[in-house]
Design a protein around this motif. Structure first.
Motif, PDB file in Angstrom:
ATOM      1  N   GLU A  46      50.077  39.505  50.270  1.00 55.74           N
ATOM      2  CA  GLU A  46      49.644  40.265  49.092  1.00 55.74           C
ATOM      3  C   GLU A  46      48.284  39.752  48.638  1.00 55.74           C
ATOM      4  O   GLU A  46      48.107  38.546  48.431  1.00 55.74           O
ATOM      5  N   ALA A  47      47.319  40.647  48.432  1.00 56.15           N
ATOM      6  CA  ALA A  47      45.981  40.253  47.989  1.00 56.15           C
ATOM      7  C   ALA A  47      46.038  39.655  46.587  1.00 56.15           C
ATOM      8  O   ALA A  47      46.754  40.135  45.718  1.00 56.15           O
ATOM      9  N   VAL A  48      45.279  38.591  46.397  1.00 60.12           N
ATOM     10  CA  VAL A  48      45.133  37.955  45.086  1.00 60.12           C
ATOM     11  C   VAL A  48      43.667  38.081  44.715  1.00 60.12           C
ATOM     12  O   VAL A  48      42.790  37.697  45.485  1.00 60.12           O
ATOM     13  N   GLU A  49      43.401  38.636  43.537  1.00 60.73           N
ATOM     14  CA  GLU A  49      42.028  38.898  43.108  1.00 60.73           C
ATOM     15  C   GLU A  49      41.651  37.977  41.953  1.00 60.73           C
ATOM     16  O   GLU A  49      42.515  37.505  41.215  1.00 60.73           O
ATOM     17  N   PRO A  50      40.337  37.761  41.752  1.00 54.41           N
ATOM     18  CA  PRO A  50      39.911  37.028  40.559  1.00 54.41           C
ATOM     19  C   PRO A  50      40.280  37.826  39.309  1.00 54.41           C
ATOM     20  O   PRO A  50      40.613  39.009  39.387  1.00 54.41           O
ATOM     21  N   GLU A  51      40.199  37.175  38.164  1.00 51.22           N
ATOM     22  CA  GLU A  51      40.501  37.849  36.909  1.00 51.22           C
ATOM     23  C   GLU A  51      39.573  39.040  36.729  1.00 51.22           C
ATOM     24  O   GLU A  51      38.464  39.056  37.257  1.00 51.22           O
ATOM     25  N   PRO A  52      40.006  40.060  35.951  1.00 47.31           N
ATOM     26  CA  PRO A  52      39.147  41.222  35.724  1.00 47.31           C
ATOM     27  C   PRO A  52      37.791  40.800  35.163  1.00 47.31           C
ATOM     28  O   PRO A  52      37.711  39.910  34.323  1.00 47.31           O
ATOM     29  N   PHE A  53      36.748  41.420  35.622  1.00 42.57           N
ATOM     30  CA  PHE A  53      35.358  41.201  35.220  1.00 42.57           C
ATOM     31  C   PHE A  53      34.799  39.869  35.690  1.00 42.57           C
ATOM     32  O   PHE A  53      33.655  39.555  35.395  1.00 42.57           O
ATOM     33  N   ALA A  54      35.572  39.074  36.396  1.00 48.41           N
ATOM     34  CA  ALA A  54      35.067  37.813  36.933  1.00 48.41           C
ATOM     35  C   ALA A  54      34.393  38.103  38.271  1.00 48.41           C
ATOM     36  O   ALA A  54      34.755  39.051  38.970  1.00 48.41           O
ATOM     37  N   PRO A  55      33.414  37.291  38.634  1.00 47.97           N
ATOM     38  CA  PRO A  55      32.758  37.512  39.935  1.00 47.97           C
ATOM     39  C   PRO A  55      33.707  37.162  41.077  1.00 47.97           C
ATOM     40  O   PRO A  55      34.732  36.505  40.867  1.00 47.97           O
ATOM     41  N   ALA A  56      33.344  37.589  42.259  1.00 44.07           N
ATOM     42  CA  ALA A  56      34.155  37.281  43.449  1.00 44.07           C
ATOM     43  C   ALA A  56      34.219  35.772  43.628  1.00 44.07           C
ATOM     44  O   ALA A  56      33.289  35.049  43.272  1.00 44.07           O
ATOM     45  N   TRP A  57      35.351  35.290  44.182  1.00 46.41           N
ATOM     46  CA  TRP A  57      35.481  33.868  44.436  1.00 46.41           C
ATOM     47  C   TRP A  57      34.513  33.466  45.531  1.00 46.41           C
ATOM     48  O   TRP A  57      34.298  34.190  46.499  1.00 46.41           O
ATOM     49  N   ARG A  58      33.962  32.261  45.383  1.00 46.45           N
ATOM     50  CA  ARG A  58      33.039  31.711  46.365  1.00 46.45           C
ATOM     51  C   ARG A  58      33.599  30.383  46.871  1.00 46.45           C
ATOM     52  O   ARG A  58      34.566  29.866  46.332  1.00 46.45           O
ATOM     53  N   ARG A  59      32.972  29.868  47.890  1.00 45.21           N
ATOM     54  CA  ARG A  59      33.423  28.619  48.509  1.00 45.21           C
ATOM     55  C   ARG A  59      33.589  27.502  47.473  1.00 45.21           C
ATOM     56  O   ARG A  59      34.535  26.735  47.531  1.00 45.21           O
ATOM     57  N   GLU A  60      32.703  27.439  46.489  1.00 43.27           N
ATOM     58  CA  GLU A  60      32.796  26.379  45.483  1.00 43.27           C
ATOM     59  C   GLU A  60      34.000  26.548  44.548  1.00 43.27           C
ATOM     60  O   GLU A  60      34.355  25.634  43.815  1.00 43.27           O
ATOM     61  N   ASP A  61      34.649  27.718  44.573  1.00 41.94           N
ATOM     62  CA  ASP A  61      35.839  27.969  43.758  1.00 41.94           C
ATOM     63  C   ASP A  61      37.131  27.591  44.483  1.00 41.94           C
ATOM     64  O   ASP A  61      38.221  27.747  43.940  1.00 41.94           O
ATOM     65  N   PHE A  62      37.025  27.104  45.701  1.00 47.86           N
ATOM     66  CA  PHE A  62      38.171  26.839  46.565  1.00 47.86           C
ATOM     67  C   PHE A  62      39.240  25.985  45.877  1.00 47.86           C
ATOM     68  O   PHE A  62      40.408  26.372  45.802  1.00 47.86           O
ATOM     69  N   ALA A  63      38.854  24.833  45.347  1.00 47.06           N
ATOM     70  CA  ALA A  63      39.834  23.930  44.723  1.00 47.06           C
ATOM     71  C   ALA A  63      40.471  24.573  43.495  1.00 47.06           C
ATOM     72  O   ALA A  63      41.679  24.460  43.281  1.00 47.06           O
ATOM     73  N   ARG A  64      39.672  25.266  42.695  1.00 48.48           N
ATOM     74  CA  ARG A  64      40.189  25.913  41.483  1.00 48.48           C
ATOM     75  C   ARG A  64      41.211  26.989  41.848  1.00 48.48           C
ATOM     76  O   ARG A  64      42.256  27.114  41.209  1.00 48.48           O
TER      77      ARG A  64
END
Length: 183
Positions: A46-64
């Motif tokens: 199942e696809a998991v998306e960032p919160e609404p209006f948040a930018p796309a996840w990037r490599r630096e968001d990996f741990a978060r």
């Protein structure tokens, strides 16, 4: 020596109603890293998306992202990372433990030194003098100066809370909108 044979005492009806044990399975997280550094995340397909209006996840968001997933599922997860070059990594990630520690008290013989936060100045024009101007991600409000300009001070930490580092000034009366990337 012969082993003794044991006789079952459970009736056949009870045995038929028992269900076989379900194997323990960890949630399967697949993170695909595009050449641009953006992440696509799925959990058990199942696809998991960032919160609404948040930018796309990037490599630096990996741990978060992994912290959020382990916190949401409240269990360890099996992670498969698929890099753009075809490399695949797998690991088991367990939820972090949060330990609340009391804040250390300053020594009684010398006062605690206060650290002044680094401030970021925002500036916008075209506002109605005296109007309420929202600073978004809405963490503060300020008033426009008599000449219609707006100046706000934010800490670098407050600006850093925005993944896009965008700050918006919005005039509540004039509708004036200023978008900027401070510092």
């Amino acid at each position: 020596m012969a082993r003794p044979r044991y006789k079952r005492t459970t009736p056949d009806i009870a045995r038929e109603s028992e269900t076989p044990p379900v194997p323990v399975v960890l949630p399967q997280v697949v993170i695909t890293v595009a050449a641009s550094g953006t992440l696509t995340v799925t959990v058990d397909g199942e696809a998991v998306e960032p919160e609404p209006f948040a930018p796309a996840w990037r490599r630096e968001d990996f741990a978060r992202v992994l912290d959020q997933l382990t916190e949401t599922h409240r269990s360890a997860v099996r992670v498969e990372v698929r890099e753009a070059d075809g490399t695949v990594f797998t690991d088991i990630i367990t939820p972090g433990t949060r330990r609340l520690r009391p804040a250390p008290e300053p020594a009684p013989d010398r006062p605690a030194r206060q650290v002044m936060p680094e401030l970021v100045v925002l500036h916008g024009e075209g506002f109605v003098p005296g109007e309420d101007v929202a600073v978004a991600v809405v963490i503060a409000h300020g008033d426009a100066a008599p000449d219609g300009t707006m100046r706000a001070l934010l800490t670098a930490e407050q600006v850093g809370a925005s993944p896009t580092r965008e700050v918006i000034l919005l005039g509540r009366v004039s509708g004036t909108l200023t978008i900027g990337h401070p510092g």
